[in-house]
Design a protein around this motif. Structure first.
Motif, PDB file in Angstrom:
ATOM      1  N   PRO B 228       1.282  -4.918  -1.413  1.00  0.00           N
ATOM      2  CA  PRO B 228       2.307  -3.673  -0.893  1.00  0.00           C
ATOM      3  C   PRO B 228       3.977  -4.017  -2.466  1.00  0.00           C
ATOM      4  O   PRO B 228       3.199  -4.950  -2.211  1.00  0.00           O
ATOM      5  CB  PRO B 228       2.780  -3.413   0.035  1.00  0.00           C
ATOM      6  N   PRO B 292      -3.361  -9.177   8.978  1.00  0.00           N
ATOM      7  CA  PRO B 292      -3.695 -10.574   7.973  1.00  0.00           C
ATOM      8  C   PRO B 292      -2.753 -11.214   7.266  1.00  0.00           C
ATOM      9  O   PRO B 292      -2.726 -12.461   6.445  1.00  0.00           O
ATOM     10  CB  PRO B 292      -4.655  -9.720   7.070  1.00  0.00           C
ATOM     11  N   CYS B 293      -1.292 -10.526   7.363  1.00  0.00           N
ATOM     12  CA  CYS B 293       0.007 -10.807   6.742  1.00  0.00           C
ATOM     13  C   CYS B 293       0.535 -12.775   7.999  1.00  0.00           C
ATOM     14  O   CYS B 293       0.585 -13.722   6.513  1.00  0.00           O
ATOM     15  CB  CYS B 293       0.623 -10.683   7.376  1.00  0.00           C
ATOM     16  N   CYS B 296      -0.126 -15.435   5.296  1.00  0.00           N
ATOM     17  CA  CYS B 296      -1.114 -15.182   3.686  1.00  0.00           C
ATOM     18  C   CYS B 296       0.490 -15.704   3.158  1.00  0.00           C
ATOM     19  O   CYS B 296       1.712 -15.898   3.801  1.00  0.00           O
ATOM     20  CB  CYS B 296      -0.401 -13.962   3.966  1.00  0.00           C
ATOM     21  N   ARG B 298       2.023 -14.627   0.657  1.00  0.00           N
ATOM     22  CA  ARG B 298       2.289 -13.397   0.328  1.00  0.00           C
ATOM     23  C   ARG B 298       3.419 -13.203   0.946  1.00  0.00           C
ATOM     24  O   ARG B 298       4.448 -11.889   0.799  1.00  0.00           O
ATOM     25  CB  ARG B 298       1.664 -12.662  -0.779  1.00  0.00           C
ATOM     26  N   ALA B 299       3.139 -13.914   2.848  1.00  0.00           N
ATOM     27  CA  ALA B 299       4.053 -13.638   3.408  1.00  0.00           C
ATOM     28  C   ALA B 299       5.514 -13.222   3.331  1.00  0.00           C
ATOM     29  O   ALA B 299       6.239 -12.322   3.239  1.00  0.00           O
ATOM     30  CB  ALA B 299       3.922 -13.961   4.800  1.00  0.00           C
ATOM     31  N   GLY B 305       5.019  -5.975   2.866  1.00  0.00           N
ATOM     32  CA  GLY B 305       4.980  -4.460   2.346  1.00  0.00           C
ATOM     33  C   GLY B 305       6.275  -3.315   3.197  1.00  0.00           C
ATOM     34  O   GLY B 305       6.960  -4.499   4.007  1.00  0.00           O
ATOM     35  N   THR B 320       0.446  -4.383   9.157  1.00  0.00           N
ATOM     36  CA  THR B 320       1.039  -4.210   7.512  1.00  0.00           C
ATOM     37  C   THR B 320       0.407  -3.537   6.859  1.00  0.00           C
ATOM     38  O   THR B 320       0.332  -2.355   7.137  1.00  0.00           O
ATOM     39  CB  THR B 320      -1.271  -5.190   7.109  1.00  0.00           C
ATOM     40  N   CYS B 324      -1.388  -3.046   1.430  1.00  0.00           N
ATOM     41  CA  CYS B 324      -2.608  -4.318   1.019  1.00  0.00           C
ATOM     42  C   CYS B 324      -3.544  -4.415   0.932  1.00  0.00           C
ATOM     43  O   CYS B 324      -4.490  -3.187   2.045  1.00  0.00           O
ATOM     44  CB  CYS B 324      -1.743  -5.107   1.928  1.00  0.00           C
ATOM     45  N   LEU B 326      -5.639  -6.016   2.169  1.00  0.00           N
ATOM     46  CA  LEU B 326      -6.130  -6.824   3.109  1.00  0.00           C
ATOM     47  C   LEU B 326      -6.093  -6.744   4.731  1.00  0.00           C
ATOM     48  O   LEU B 326      -6.493  -6.805   5.625  1.00  0.00           O
ATOM     49  CB  LEU B 326      -5.533  -8.273   3.230  1.00  0.00           C
TER      50      LEU B 326
END
Ligand code: SF4
Ligand code: SF4
Lengths: 84, 351
Positions: B228, B292-293, B296, B298-299, B305, B320, B324, B326
Motif C-alpha cells: 500500500p 499481517p501488519c 511486519c 514495513r509497519a 496502508g 490491513t 497489500c 499480504l
C-alpha cells in the motif's frame, strides 16, 4: 549576483519545535546551521560578495574559505528551488 | 506524540464543479452549517500553537466563501504558510490582488484535462477550462508561485503528455499528477475511473521522461501494487483536517469511515482534539494493527496502508489495507480491475 528567495519561499521560525524552516510550495526543509546563516542574510538586496564579507567577519574566518562554503551553499539552495 | 505540521482547512463543500472523484464525503455540509470567519480564525491560531506550519485552504471551492480574503488573512496572521487549493473558476484580478495582500503564499490550481471538451465533461461545468487558463495567468501576474494539480484516471490518461505541456505553458513551477484514490465519490465511480495496467505503466513512463523539464510530484494508484501507499507518517501523526462543519479529522477522507465519531471545534479545542480524541488515538502507532501488519518490517513505513481504503473495501477500518499483497482481502482489487469498464459518471451533488 544578488540571491533572493524564489516566489512562495520564505524562512520561518517554527516556535513549537524551536527551529528555523524553509517554507516552499508544498514542501519544507530544515536548513543546517551553515545554510541558516546564509539564508538569514538573503534579503534581495545583499549580493553574494556582501554576504561572504559579513559571514567572514562574523566568524572571524578567512574570506576564501567562507567564499567556498557560501558559493556551494547558494548553488545547493538554487538547485532545490529555494532561491533565485 | 508528534505535533502536526499541516492543517487542511476545508472551508466549504460548495463548488461550481462536480468532479466524480471528489474527496469530499458523500454527505456534503450545507452553507448554513459552515464555520464562521471568527471560528476559522480561532482554528488557525490554535493550529499554529499546536505546531502547524502551513495550511491548505481547500474545499469544495474555497473562493466560494465570501469571506475568503478575511480567512486567508487570519491564517497568515496566525503565522501559517497559506496555500489556496482552487478550481480557479471564481478567481478574478480583483480577488487575487486582495488575496495576495492578505498574505497568500501559493496557489494550487486543478485542471481536469488538457482537452477542453473532456475537461469540462469530467468537471461537469461548461466554460470552466478557459476560466482556469485565465486564473493561471492572474496568479503568475500576481507574482505567486503556481502549482497545477491534475487528477488522472482512465478518462484522461491518454492526454497526460498534453497535461504536462499545459502546465508548462500556463507557467506552473510545479505539477502534481495524482491518480485517483478510491473512497467516497471516486469509489462510486470506480468502474469509470480505474486505469488499466498498461495505462498506468505508460503514465509512469511519461512522467519520468518529463521530470527534467518540470518539477512533478506523482501519486500512484495502488490497485496495481503489492504494497500500500504509506499513510502520511501514520494516522494522527503529521496532519489534521477541519471539515466545513468544524469536525476535526485525522485525514481528509476520514468521514468516509462510517461509525467513527469526530471531535468538533465548536465544543473542543484543536489541542484537545489532537491529543485526546478517540478518533485520533484509534490508529496511532502500531498497537492497533492486525496480522499481517503486526510485526511486519514495513509497519512503521506504510503504517498498514490507508484506513479509509481498508474500510471502503473490507468494511473494517482496522484491517490491513487490501492493497497489500499480504492482506487476506487483496483479491478484491483484482476483481475491481476486472470489472472496471463502464464510462458513465455519477456526479457529486448535495443529497
Ligand atoms: S503487512 Fe501491513 S505493514 Fe506489512 S507491508 Fe502489508 S500493509 Fe504494510
Ligand atoms: S487514512 Fe488513507 S486517505 Fe487518510 S491519510 Fe491515510 S492514506 Fe490518506
Amino acid at each position: 549576483m544578488t540571491p533572493r528567495f524564489a516566489p512562495g519561499v520564505r524562512l520561518h521560525h517554527d516556535h513549537a519545535r524551536d527551529r528555523w524552516v524553509v517554507m516552499a510550495p508544498e514542501r519544507m526543509f530544515v536548513p543546517d546551521d551553515i545554510a541558516l546563516e546564509v539564508l538569514r542574510l538573503i534579503d534581495g538586496t545583499r549580493d553574494t560578495a556582501t554576504i561572504i564579507d559579513q559571514l567572514a567577519e562574523k566568524f572571524a574566518a578567512p574570506r576564501d574559505i567562507i567564499a567556498t562554503d557560501v558559493t556551494a551553499m547558494l548553488a545547493d539552495l538554487r538547485s532545490r528551488g529555494a532561491i533565485q | 506524540m508528534n505535533a502536526p505540521l499541516a492543517l487542511l482547512a476545508e472551508l466549504t463543500h460548495r463548488c461550481p464543479l462536480r468532479c466524480p472523484y471528489c474527496s469530499n464525503p458523500a454527505e456534503l455540509t450545507r452553507a448554513s452549517a459552515e464555520l464562521t470567519t471568527a471560528e476559522w480564525s480561532r482554528v488557525f491560531t490554535e493550529a499554529a500553537a499546536l505546531g502547524c506550519l502551513q495550511t491548505h485552504l481547500s474545499g469544495g471551492e474555497p473562493t466560494a466563501r465570501r469571506d475568503i480574503v478575511d480567512i486567508t488573512a487570519a491564517a497568515h496572521q496566525a503565522g501559517l504558510y497559506t496555500n489556496l487549493i482552487t478550481a480557479g473558476v471564481l478567481l478574478d484580478a480583483a480577488l487575487l490582488s486582495r488575496l495576495t495582500a492578505a498574505g497568500l503564499d501559493h496557489v494550487q490550481l486543478s485542471v481536469q484535462d488538457a482537452d477542453t471538451t473532456n475537461a469540462e465533461n469530467i468537471g461537469g461545468m461548461p466554460g470552466a477550462h478557459a476560466r482556469k487558463r485565465t486564473a493561471a495567468q492572474l496568479v503568475r501576474e500576481a507574482g505567486l508561485p503556481l502549482t497545477i494539480n491534475a487528477v488522472v484516471h482512465r478518462q484522461n490518461l491518454h492526454n497526460l503528455q498534453a497535461i504536462i505541456d499545459l502546465a508548462r505553458a500556463w507557467g506552473a513551477a510545479r505539477l502534481e499528477v495524482a491518480h485517483v484514490q478510491y473512497y467516497g465519490w471516486a469509489l462510486a465511480n470506480r468502474d469509470a475511473l480505474l486505469p488499466t495496467r498498461a495505462q498506468l505503466d505508460e503514465a509512469t513512463r511519461i512522467v519520468n521522461a518529463a521530470r527534467g523539464e518540470l518539477r512533478i510530484d506523482y501519486v500512484v494508484p495502488d490497485y496495481h501494487a503489492h504494497r500500500p501507499k504509506p499513510c502520511m507518517g501514520g494516522w494522527g501523526s503529521r496532519f489534521l483536517a477541519v471539515a466545513p462543519n468544524g469536525d476535526v479529522l485525522p485525514c481528509h477522507a476520514a468521514q468516509s469511515i462510517t461509525g467513527m465519531v469526530f471531535p468538533n471545534i465548536r465544543d473542543t479545542s484543536l489541542h484537545d482534539a489532537w491529543h485526546h480524541a478517540p478518533a485520533f488515538n484509534r490508529f496511532r502507532g502500531t498497537a492497533w494493527m492486525p496480522a499481517p501488519c503486526q510485526g511486519c518490517e514495513r509497519a512503521e513505513i506504510d503504517w498498514g496502508g490507508c484506513r479509509c481504503q481498508a474500510f471502503a473495501l473490507t468494511g473494517d477500518a482496522a484491517n490491513t489495507d487490501p492493497a497489500c499483497a499480504l492482506s487476506p482481502h487483496h483479491a478484491v482489487l483484482a476483481d475491481a480491475l476486472e470489472k472496471a469498464a463502464t464510462n458513465t459518471f455519477r456526479y457529486r451533488e448535495f443529497s
